[in-house]
Design an enzyme around this catalytic site. Structure first.
Site, PDB file in Angstrom:
ATOM      1  N   LYS A  30       0.776  -1.365   0.111  1.00  0.00           N
ATOM      2  CA  LYS A  30       0.338  -0.157   0.056  1.00  0.00           C
ATOM      3  C   LYS A  30       0.922   1.294  -0.048  1.00  0.00           C
ATOM      4  CE  LYS A  30      -0.688  -0.077   4.985  1.00  0.00           C
ATOM      5  NZ  LYS A  30      -1.350  -0.028   6.149  1.00  0.00           N
ATOM      6  N   TYR A  78      14.653  31.434   6.538  1.00  0.00           N
ATOM      7  CA  TYR A  78      13.453  32.213   7.044  1.00  0.00           C
ATOM      8  C   TYR A  78      13.481  32.287   8.613  1.00  0.00           C
ATOM      9  CZ  TYR A  78      10.959  31.474   2.658  1.00  0.00           C
ATOM     10  OH  TYR A  78      10.484  31.397   1.283  1.00  0.00           O
TER      11      TYR A  78
HETATM   12  C1  LIG Z   1      -3.531  -4.688   8.532  1.00  0.00           C
HETATM   13  C2  LIG Z   1      -2.212  -4.356   8.129  1.00  0.00           C
HETATM   14  N1  LIG Z   1      -1.274  -5.477   8.031  1.00  0.00           N
HETATM   15  C3  LIG Z   1       0.017  -5.495   7.794  1.00  0.00           C
HETATM   16  C4  LIG Z   1       0.571  -4.360   7.680  1.00  0.00           C
HETATM   17  C5  LIG Z   1       2.162  -4.212   7.534  1.00  0.00           C
HETATM   18  O1  LIG Z   1       3.019  -4.043   8.718  1.00  0.00           O
HETATM   19  P1  LIG Z   1       4.340  -3.913   8.778  1.00  0.00           P
HETATM   20  O2  LIG Z   1       4.968  -2.693   7.367  1.00  0.00           O
HETATM   21  O3  LIG Z   1       4.831  -3.277  10.088  1.00  0.00           O
HETATM   22  O4  LIG Z   1       4.975  -5.277   8.107  1.00  0.00           O
HETATM   23  C6  LIG Z   1       0.024  -3.058   7.805  1.00  0.00           C
HETATM   24  C7  LIG Z   1       0.624  -1.867   7.867  1.00  0.00           C
HETATM   25  O5  LIG Z   1       0.195  -0.800   8.240  1.00  0.00           O
HETATM   26  C8  LIG Z   1      -1.389  -3.373   8.083  1.00  0.00           C
HETATM   27  O6  LIG Z   1      -2.334  -1.968   8.168  1.00  0.00           O
END
Ligand SMILES: Cc1ncc(COP(=O)(O)O)c(C=O)c1O
Length: 409
Positions: A70, A297
């Protein structure tokens, strides 16, 4: 070292067809021949592949790995991340928006795609059409998804989200049976998986993580007692994978670890894992300050003596934290402290002690140079935030340059 070569810049923009044996070429800058911006993100492809291989080798036999890609794989690039995961035999990817899922499908990705979080009703037809596997818990959504799946003539897999203490999404751990029975009763749905998510898995104190694990086990036992079988049970993120083997179940979901970043300073280490991402800029101007001169700034820095200041054309508009007189860059392997406030498009570093530094030399804001490294954790500290936030905060206007792209072994 000058890593932004003309050859890299000249590469054409292509999308990946999903074929792991196909030559790889990622969007660099649009391929229109413009000179590169003197501030950029470098992603070390060989390192990324090696991380995946090291994690694969560390996985207990039979444990599946889902790759969380993601937010452009935390800023590293959605399609490259999908490709490297696929090369390592990863069968599941996870995203958090329908747009990300559709982008993967349009890019040729054929792996299973789990879409994390809850969906609005209007998104469900897109999920069905693009074979994006939803996490479900709410009865109304289950019915709507079932109806759409039936209309499409499909049997659609779903994963039941269980809230074991995070209190974001999902059905409470001691109320799972009715939601599961509702799914099982729908002929157009297949209860393939069930999941929960840790609120804290990577710190030394595992008290709450163990409570969540016991609640997850309680929910699974309640399902088993009703003869409801679920083939893919998953609870762990990177921290859980590293530190909580009893929570591995059938699959672990990993986002940050394949990127070469450990989720915390205290979790278990896999030797050889290294950060994929570096952030660099070239010195765009040099100012020789006299005692009493200010910088930037708000006149937040005043020279007490003659100082040599380099201007790096990267700022908070690119995602660098808006700090003042805090943090540093590496130039010729030496630390150049940030002086004054970081502005939108530039920041200033003191190079008095690096006399060899000259115009257009490369400065490393995050990553290694010589024997030193500015880690994502170090930047998180000056930002008063977490490594995840730092990785995801680098903005799209910084070109992503993929280096060391050798074929997978
Ligand atoms: C539901 C879920 N699973 C797994 C992960 C992966 O987490 P990580 O990046 O700590 O492996 C995330 C990341 O936010 C998540 O929201």
């Amino acid at each position: 070292m000058d890593t932004v070569s003309d050859e890299l810049i000249a590469k054409e923009t292509t999308t990946w067809t999903g074929d792991t044996s196909a030559p790889i070429a990622f969007p660099l800058r649009g391929g229109d021949g413009r000179p590169p911006r003197p501030a950029w993100i470098e992603l070390d492809v060989a390192c990324w592949r090696r991380n995946f291989q090291l994690i694969r080798a560390d996985l207990p036999p039979g444990l599946e790995m889902l790759s969380v890609v993601k937010d452009e794989a935390y800023g590293h690039g959605l399609l490259p991340a999908a490709r490297f995961a696929t090369e390592q035999g990863v069968k599941f990817l996870a995203v958090s928006t329908v747009e990300e899922g559709v982008k993967l499908r349009d890019g040729g990705v054929q792996q299973r795609i789990l879409i994390l979080g809850d969906r609005q009703e209007a998104e469900l037809p897109w999920c069905v059409a693009h074979d994006l596997t939803c996490c479900v818990a709410e009865p109304g959504m289950i019915s709507k998804l079932a109806r759409l799946a039936q209309q499409a003539g499909k049997c659609v897999a779903v994963h039941l989200k269980i809230n074991t203490g995070m209190n974001r999404y999902g059905v409470r751990w001691n109320e799972v049976v009715s939601a599961a029975e509702k799914i099982v009763a729908e002929k157009s749905l297949w209860l393939e998986g069930t999941l929960s998510h840790f609120a804290q898995s990577d710190e030394l104190d595992k008290t709450f993580a163990l409570l969540q694990l016991s609640r997850f086990n309680e929910a699974l036992a309640a399902l088993a007692a009703r003869n409801i079988s679920v083939s893919v049970r998953h609870l762990c993120n990177s921290g859980g994978f590293l530190d909580l083997p009893p929570a591995h179940f059938d699959m672990v979901r990993m986002g940050i670890l394949p990127l070469g970043v450990f989720p915390s300073q205290v979790c278990r280490r896999i030797p050889g894992i290294e950060a994929v991402m570096s952030v660099k800029a070239r010195i765009a101007s040099i100012q020789n300050l006299q005692p009493g001169d200010h910088v930037g700034y708000g006149m937040r820095y005043t020279a007490q003596e003659n100082r040599r200041i380099a201007v790096l054309p990267i700022g908070y508009g690119d995602g660098f934290p808006r700090v003042r007189n805090l943090g540093c860059a590496l130039i010729h392997g030496k630390r150049a402290p940030i002086v004054g406030g970081v502005s939108m498009d530039a920041l200033t570093v003191d190079i008095t002690n690096i006399p060899e530094a000259k115009l257009w030399d490369v400065a490393t804001l995050m990553g290694r140079d010589g024997g030193d490294e500015i880690s994502v954790h170090e930047i998180a500290k000056i930002k008063n935030s977490a490594s995840y936030d730092v990785l995801c905060s680098w903005r799209g206007r910084l070109p992503r340059i993929y280096v060391n792209d050798e074929p997978a072994q």
